[in-house]
Write a protein that holds these residues in place. Structure first.
Motif, short mmCIF file in Angstrom:
data_model
loop_
_atom_site.label_atom_id
_atom_site.label_comp_id
_atom_site.label_asym_id
_atom_site.label_seq_id
_atom_site.Cartn_x
_atom_site.Cartn_y
_atom_site.Cartn_z
N UNK A 192 -20.37 -41.69 -8.60
CA UNK A 192 -20.96 -41.46 -7.01
C UNK A 192 -21.62 -40.22 -6.91
N UNK A 193 -21.34 -38.99 -7.61
CA UNK A 193 -22.03 -37.68 -7.28
C UNK A 193 -23.31 -37.78 -7.86
N UNK A 194 -23.51 -38.72 -8.98
CA UNK A 194 -24.96 -38.93 -9.68
C UNK A 194 -25.82 -39.77 -8.80
N UNK A 195 -25.26 -40.65 -7.81
CA UNK A 195 -25.97 -41.49 -6.93
C UNK A 195 -26.37 -40.53 -5.89
N UNK A 196 -25.42 -39.82 -5.26
CA UNK A 196 -25.56 -39.04 -4.28
C UNK A 196 -26.69 -38.12 -4.30
N UNK A 197 -26.81 -37.50 -5.64
CA UNK A 197 -27.92 -36.51 -6.00
C UNK A 197 -29.14 -37.43 -6.01
N UNK A 198 -29.28 -38.55 -6.63
CA UNK A 198 -30.59 -39.37 -6.61
C UNK A 198 -30.95 -39.67 -5.27
N UNK A 199 -29.99 -39.94 -4.52
CA UNK A 199 -30.48 -40.52 -3.04
C UNK A 199 -31.06 -39.42 -2.15
N UNK A 200 -30.43 -38.09 -2.61
CA UNK A 200 -30.92 -36.81 -1.77
C UNK A 200 -29.67 -36.55 -0.68
N UNK A 201 -28.50 -37.42 -0.86
CA UNK A 201 -27.36 -36.90 0.17
C UNK A 201 -26.85 -35.55 -0.17
N UNK A 202 -27.05 -34.95 -1.25
CA UNK A 202 -26.39 -33.70 -1.37
C UNK A 202 -26.94 -32.50 -0.70
N UNK A 241 -40.38 -42.31 -8.59
CA UNK A 241 -41.28 -43.33 -8.11
C UNK A 241 -41.99 -42.82 -6.81
N UNK A 242 -43.30 -42.85 -6.77
CA UNK A 242 -44.07 -42.29 -5.47
C UNK A 242 -44.01 -43.28 -4.52
N UNK A 243 -43.94 -42.75 -3.28
CA UNK A 243 -43.99 -43.62 -2.26
C UNK A 243 -44.90 -43.12 -1.24
N UNK A 244 -45.93 -43.84 -1.23
CA UNK A 244 -47.24 -43.32 -0.37
C UNK A 244 -46.96 -43.34 1.02
N UNK A 245 -47.68 -42.61 1.96
CA UNK A 245 -47.57 -42.46 3.40
C UNK A 245 -48.09 -43.50 4.01
N UNK A 246 -47.47 -44.15 5.13
CA UNK A 246 -46.27 -43.57 5.70
C UNK A 246 -44.97 -44.08 5.02
N UNK A 247 -44.33 -43.15 4.36
CA UNK A 247 -43.03 -43.45 3.63
C UNK A 247 -41.91 -43.54 4.61
N UNK A 248 -41.20 -44.36 4.58
CA UNK A 248 -39.74 -44.41 5.40
C UNK A 248 -38.65 -44.27 4.43
N UNK A 249 -38.88 -44.12 3.17
CA UNK A 249 -37.87 -43.89 2.20
C UNK A 249 -37.75 -45.11 1.40
N UNK A 250 -36.37 -44.75 0.55
CA UNK A 250 -36.20 -46.01 -0.43
C UNK A 250 -34.71 -46.44 0.30
N UNK A 251 -34.61 -47.77 0.23
CA UNK A 251 -33.23 -48.42 0.57
C UNK A 251 -32.11 -47.86 -0.45
N UNK A 252 -31.04 -47.53 0.22
CA UNK A 252 -29.82 -47.17 -0.39
C UNK A 252 -29.14 -48.12 -1.40
N UNK A 253 -29.54 -49.48 -1.11
CA UNK A 253 -28.72 -50.61 -1.65
C UNK A 253 -29.64 -51.32 -2.82
N UNK A 254 -30.83 -51.07 -2.71
CA UNK A 254 -31.64 -51.65 -3.96
C UNK A 254 -33.06 -51.10 -4.33
N UNK A 255 -33.07 -49.51 -3.83
CA UNK A 255 -34.28 -48.68 -4.36
C UNK A 255 -35.66 -49.37 -3.80
N UNK A 256 -35.66 -50.31 -2.98
CA UNK A 256 -36.75 -50.83 -2.53
C UNK A 256 -37.58 -50.09 -1.32
N UNK A 257 -38.79 -49.94 -1.39
CA UNK A 257 -39.64 -49.01 -0.16
C UNK A 257 -39.02 -49.48 1.14
#
Length: 329
Positions: A48-58, A85-101
């Motif tokens: 869970x801590x690793x996922x939190x770091x990947x999502x930037x929640x820390x 993974x690069x997300x071009x502007x306008x980037x609204x982030x990646x979904x927490x559930x499936x990493x989809x832009x």
């Protein structure tokens, strides 16, 4: 006109920023851990801590919000644990559930919502304006009382009740149509239209009650003006008085309200999309709230805000075009 448009666009940016701040604040007050939901129930604290770091929640709330704004204007990179993974502007982030832009997800769901709202708008304008105009012309008679009763019933009936009634009567009892199952327009236009018919009628009838009342009151107000009485005194036919003069005065408020409602329906037709299984923005918003998927929730809210702001600007322009007495300031 240029100054007016620039002023409205500047106000739109401030409104969208305020919306994003509000959604972030509400998200962090809501219960639930996004990292645990994204990882699953069987994850241990280390995972869970690793996922939190990947999502930037820390990071701090303020730091996450600044990175979100950076992605919107310039794009940003996201870590998936093993790669970037690069997300071009306008980037609204990646979904927490499936990493989809989120931007790609919203663009994928937008056509379904657009087809629902545009079709429903045709229904509520035809039914609402027609009913309101007929009610105004038959003022005091049994037709006007019947239409007023139906309008009040439509205003007080929740949209999901109306949708369930149409499903039970049209699909289950009369069997005129099969139960709706969304088909994209590009796959089969005929099946798309038949499956969208009941959702259009549900949302359109629900909104048409408001337009019937608005059209009736605007038409009666216009018919009481001095210039209308002058036309009648000069012997102008009643049909010409109504269609060329009274209706013209009743149209501007209908145009203004319709444009605003069309913008708010993008993301606001939650119950209709959920009831008929339409994979649109409203259903996406419900799924994002249920799984505490902040990027998806913020993306839907901001996209809806964009449509509402643009619809307000369009409504002002259409109002001015329909009634030249209106002066934009």
């Amino acid at each position: 006109m240029t100054r007016f448009v620039l002023k409205r666009l500047a106000g739109a940016v401030l409104v969208l920023l305020a919306l994003s701040v509000l959604v972030y604040a509400l998200f962090y007050l809501a219960p639930g851990d996004p990292a645990r939901l994204a990882c699953g129930e069987r994850c241990n604290p280390q995972q869970i801590a690793q996922v939190r770091e990947q999502l930037g929640l820390n990071e701090s709330v303020f730091g996450q919000y600044l990175h979100f704004l950076q992605g919107v204007f310039t794009g940003r990179d996201y870590s998936t644990g093993t790669d970037l993974v690069h997300c071009d502007a306008p980037c609204l982030g990646l979904s927490y559930q499936n990493d989809q832009q989120v931007t790609a997800l919203l663009l994928e769901r937008l056509p379904a919502t657009a087809s629902l709202t545009l079709g429903a708008m045709v229904v509520w304008l035809v039914v609402g304006v027609g009913t309101g105009l007929l009610s105004a012309l038959r003022r005091g008679g049994p037709t006007e009382r019947l239409l007023t009763l139906l309008t009040l019933a439509g205003t007080g009936t929740p949209v999901f009740i109306l949708g369930l009634l149409l499903l039970m009567v049209v699909c289950a009892h009369l069997q005129w149509l099969p139960f709706p199952s969304y088909v994209p327009l590009g796959e089969d236009p005929e099946q798309w239209a038949w499956n969208m018919l009941l959702p259009w009628l549900t949302l359109g009838f629900f909104e048409s009650a408001k337009y019937a009342r608005l059209t009736r009151s605007s038409t009666l107000e216009t018919l009481a003006d001095d210039h209308i009485r002058t036309f009648r005194a000069y012997g102008v036919k009643e049909r010409s008085v109504v269609t060329r003069h009274a209706l013209r005065g009743a149209v501007p408020p209908v145009i203004a309200v319709s444009a605003v409602d069309l913008g708010s329906m993008f993301g606001g037709a939650v119950l209709t999309e959920s009831l008929f299984g339409i994979p649109g923005l409203g259903k996406t918003l419900i799924d994002g709230v249920r799984t505490v998927d902040l990027p998806v929730v913020v993306g839907v809210v901001l996209l809806t805000g964009v449509f509402v702001v643009l619809a307000n600007v369009l409504a002002d322009l259409l109002y001015a075009a329909a009634d030249r007495r209106v002066v934009l300031t």
